[in-house]
Write an enzyme that holds these catalytic residues in place. Structure first.
Site, PDB file in Angstrom:
ATOM      1  N   HIS A   1       0.849  -1.195   0.000  1.00 56.98           N
ATOM      2  CA  HIS A   1       0.000   0.000   0.000  1.00 56.98           C
ATOM      3  C   HIS A   1       0.880   1.239   0.000  1.00 56.98           C
ATOM      4  O   HIS A   1       2.099   1.146   0.050  1.00 56.98           O
ATOM      5  CB  HIS A   1      -0.968   0.020   1.185  1.00 56.98           C
ATOM      6  CG  HIS A   1      -0.366  -0.469   2.460  1.00 56.98           C
ATOM      7  ND1 HIS A   1       0.571   0.227   3.145  1.00 56.98           N
ATOM      8  CD2 HIS A   1      -0.538  -1.623   3.134  1.00 56.98           C
ATOM      9  CE1 HIS A   1       0.925  -0.454   4.221  1.00 56.98           C
ATOM     10  NE2 HIS A   1       0.285  -1.587   4.236  1.00 56.98           N
TER      11      HIS A   1
ATOM     12  N   GLY B   1       2.855  -5.486  13.457  1.00 60.29           N
ATOM     13  CA  GLY B   1       2.026  -4.655  12.582  1.00 60.29           C
ATOM     14  C   GLY B   1       0.716  -5.323  12.213  1.00 60.29           C
ATOM     15  O   GLY B   1      -0.350  -4.687  12.250  1.00 60.29           O
TER      16      GLY B   1
ATOM     17  N   ARG C   1       2.405  13.047   7.724  1.00 61.46           N
ATOM     18  CA  ARG C   1       2.219  14.178   8.625  1.00 61.46           C
ATOM     19  C   ARG C   1       2.329  15.522   7.897  1.00 61.46           C
ATOM     20  O   ARG C   1       3.231  15.718   7.077  1.00 61.46           O
ATOM     21  CB  ARG C   1       3.287  14.168   9.713  1.00 61.46           C
ATOM     22  CG  ARG C   1       3.313  12.899  10.523  1.00 61.46           C
ATOM     23  CD  ARG C   1       2.454  12.981  11.754  1.00 61.46           C
ATOM     24  NE  ARG C   1       2.577  11.753  12.517  1.00 61.46           N
ATOM     25  CZ  ARG C   1       1.776  10.703  12.367  1.00 61.46           C
ATOM     26  NH1 ARG C   1       0.785  10.726  11.505  1.00 61.46           N
ATOM     27  NH2 ARG C   1       1.958   9.602  13.080  1.00 61.46           N
ATOM     28  N   ALA C   2       1.432  16.432   8.261  1.00 57.45           N
ATOM     29  CA  ALA C   2       1.551  17.810   7.800  1.00 57.45           C
ATOM     30  C   ALA C   2       2.571  18.499   8.688  1.00 57.45           C
ATOM     31  O   ALA C   2       2.445  18.493   9.910  1.00 57.45           O
ATOM     32  CB  ALA C   2       0.210  18.513   7.912  1.00 57.45           C
TER      33      ALA C   2
ATOM     34  N   ASN D   1      -1.598  22.609  14.627  1.00 55.50           N
ATOM     35  CA  ASN D   1      -1.278  22.217  13.256  1.00 55.50           C
ATOM     36  C   ASN D   1      -1.842  20.831  12.983  1.00 55.50           C
ATOM     37  O   ASN D   1      -1.488  19.860  13.631  1.00 55.50           O
ATOM     38  CB  ASN D   1       0.241  22.192  13.077  1.00 55.50           C
ATOM     39  CG  ASN D   1       0.655  21.513  11.786  1.00 55.50           C
ATOM     40  OD1 ASN D   1      -0.052  21.582  10.773  1.00 55.50           O
ATOM     41  ND2 ASN D   1       1.797  20.849  11.814  1.00 55.50           N
TER      42      ASN D   1
END
Ligand SMILES: [Fe+2]
Length: 546
Positions: free
Chosen positions: A11, A178, A393-394, A503
């Protein structure tokens, strides 16, 4: 040497380009295709390539496919052992067949590419390269990879010396941290291979009441690996549907697994430290996106410092595979300068998008000052600046910003984004002020991959970003690296006394992060955001029409 890295197998398809040791570009396909995670995580999608991301990487460097010295594909079908327990028997053969033909798929997607330059890099070696070869540790560090699965394993523990990887332990399937976490994610009604971070957030709402059972079933072994025995989740909490009620039972199960994952990772890290004698640890693999576990590894583990690849999930293997091929050729590689490796637009191009949309915009003297003012007035700001981020992540390039001083801004932002109310939002803070308010996690922390304890005297001052357990996932901003965001923070501090803003990523629920100016306008147009700061321009919701 010119090496294109490709992740396609499971993915988060992505591409990355390394030219003469420098990371020129890296991007996930979802940012181009607007399909979250790029494709469905099923074996029969293994042929789907990050075509648009790969073409853009080449274009950015002014290269043609025929100019490439190598294409590094982050999976080696020759390592798959048919019959190995834990492989999906029904589909594994199909996945392997697709992977074997990847050179021809790639030559088809990138006309002019010689299929013979495609190299298979083992999946976990690619994850290892994405962190051990990209970290600012000059090629010497321990490396821990943990994810759902690679070819036949789910983990790698090793060491880099002079950019050479030595592997000390791998854990074979079916044992996988995972995959266990993914199964739990699905059991709790979330989307597996996607929403694992929601489980982590949910875990902080309860006590780990099933820890004894988890310790019996899931433990590290003396050879650097671990055992995960199957656990019947239904005996601990009812299976939840996507829109089902979230109960305390679900949070308790999430907490029990989360805490046990932290404990086992700490055991693995201690083993690795003893074995390697290295001072620094690097981590990658989807499990390394678990920032609560990362902080325990940093705070309680034996390594002096810990660095996590910001694209720790499979997208990062595109970069890691390329860096591995470069290192094998003995070419010096340069550490990753930051996560801003994606697309960018000139001011003129952005203006073209705004003019075409026929909306009113202005060009203030300093967009940072204008945004800080809006935030001080408690407005929500969409922030679109410079190159987009590689990884989930931004980090100040494609962000939604808000005032952390009002508790209700958590709910407000979750409503803007259309997502669950238990999800926390994160603070962005000037690096040299971070230690005043945050503790326990590493500082600086530029990639938002660790949680920090909020110091008691600050909890009431920045309530929007304090999670239910008193933590925050802080991102520190270095003015030398991020001058524009740093100016917003400094100006906001001058106006409010808070060197912190909220944020969160610029997108709405279920959609990939905004990447191009049109995405930004669509997101701004459909969500109750007060102001869009795009390049040097400002668009206000009030008086939107030109
Ligand atoms: Fe992986």
């Amino acid at each position: 040497m010119r090496v294109l890295g490709i992740n396609a197998i499971f993915h988060d398809p992505a591409a990355a380009l390394v030219v003469d040791g420098e990371i020129v570009a890296a991007a996930e396909e979802e940012r181009f295709s607007r399909r979250k995670h790029g494709k469905r995580p099923v074996p029969f999608s293994a042929w789907e390539l990050p075509e648009q991301a790969a073409r853009w990487c080449l274009k950015r460097a002014g290269l043609e496919p025929g100019d490439l010295d190598a294409v590094a594909y982050s999976y080696d079908p020759n390592l798959v052992e048919p019959g190995q327990q834990g492989l999906d028997e029904r589909w594994e053969d199909l996945r392997t067949q697709y992977a074997r033909r990847a050179p021809y798929f790639l030559a088809n997607a990138l006309p002019g590419l010689d299929p013979d330059v495609v190299r298979f890099v083992p999946h976990h070696v690619a994850h290892a390269g994405s962190t051990g070869l990209a970290a600012p540790f000059d090629g010497d560090c321990a490396v821990l990879v943990s994810d759902g699965r690679g070819e036949c394993a789910s983990h790698l523990a090793g060491s880099y010396r002079g950019h050479r990887l030595e592997t000390f332990a791998t854990q074979r399937l079916p044992h996988s941290i995972g995959l266990m976490y993914e199964e739990l994610t699905e059991h709790l009604g979330f989307l597996r291979s996607s929403d694992e971070y929601k489980v982590m957030a949910l875990a902080s709402y309860a006590k780990p009441v099933h820890l004894d059972l988890m310790r019996e079933q899931f433990y590290a072994t003396e050879d650097g690996g671990f055992v995960v025995n199957p656990i019947d989740w239904t005996t601990l909490a009812k299976r939840r549907s996507a829109d089902g009620e979230m109960t305390q039972e679900h949070a308790e199960l999430a907490a029990s697994v989360q805490v046990r994952v932290e404990e086992v990772l700490l055991d693995l890290v201690r083993w690795l430290h003893e074995r390697t004698g290295q001072r620094w640890l690097t981590m990658a693999g989807g499990v390394a996106l678990n920032c609560v576990a990362n902080t325990r590894i940093f705070a309680e583990g034996p390594f002096e410092d810990v660095w996590v690849q910001p694209a720790a999930g499979d997208a990062g293997t595109a970069l890691g595979a390329a860096l591995h091929v470069v290192a094998e050729a003995n070419e010096p590689a340069v550490a990753m300068p930051g996560a801003d490796l994606g697309r960018e637009w000139t001011d003129e191009e952005i203006r073209g998008y705004l003019d075409r949309a026929k909306i009113r915009y202005s060009e203030p003297d300093d967009v940072a000052v204008e945004v800080a003012k809006a935030l001080a007035d408690d407005q929500v700001v969409a922030w679109f600046q410079g190159r987009s981020e590689y990884g989930p992540r931004a980090l100040g390039r494609r962000s939604l910003l808000a005032n952390p001083g009002f508790a209700e801004n958590l709910q407000r932002l979750n409503e803007v984004k259309g997502r669950e109310q238990f999800r926390p939002i994160a603070p962005m803070v000037l690096a040299d002020r971070a230690a005043e308010m945050f503790d326990r996690g590493p500082i600086p922390s530029p990639y938002m991959l660790f949680v920090h304890d909020v110091r008691p005297e600050w909890k009431d001052r920045i309530p929007a970003v304090v999670h239910v357990d008193g933590t925050a996932r802080a991102q520190t901003v270095d003015p030398a690296r991020e001058p524009l965001v740093a100016r917003v923070l400094a100006e906001f501090d001058r106006l409010t006394g808070l060197p912190v803003v909220v944020n969160t990523s610029l997108n709405t629920a279920g959609r990939p992060m905004v990447d191009d100016p049109r995405d930004a306008l669509e997101c701004f147009g459909s969500a109750p955001v007060d102001l869009l700061a795009i390049g040097p321009y400002v668009v206000r919701r009030s008086g939107l029409a030109a």
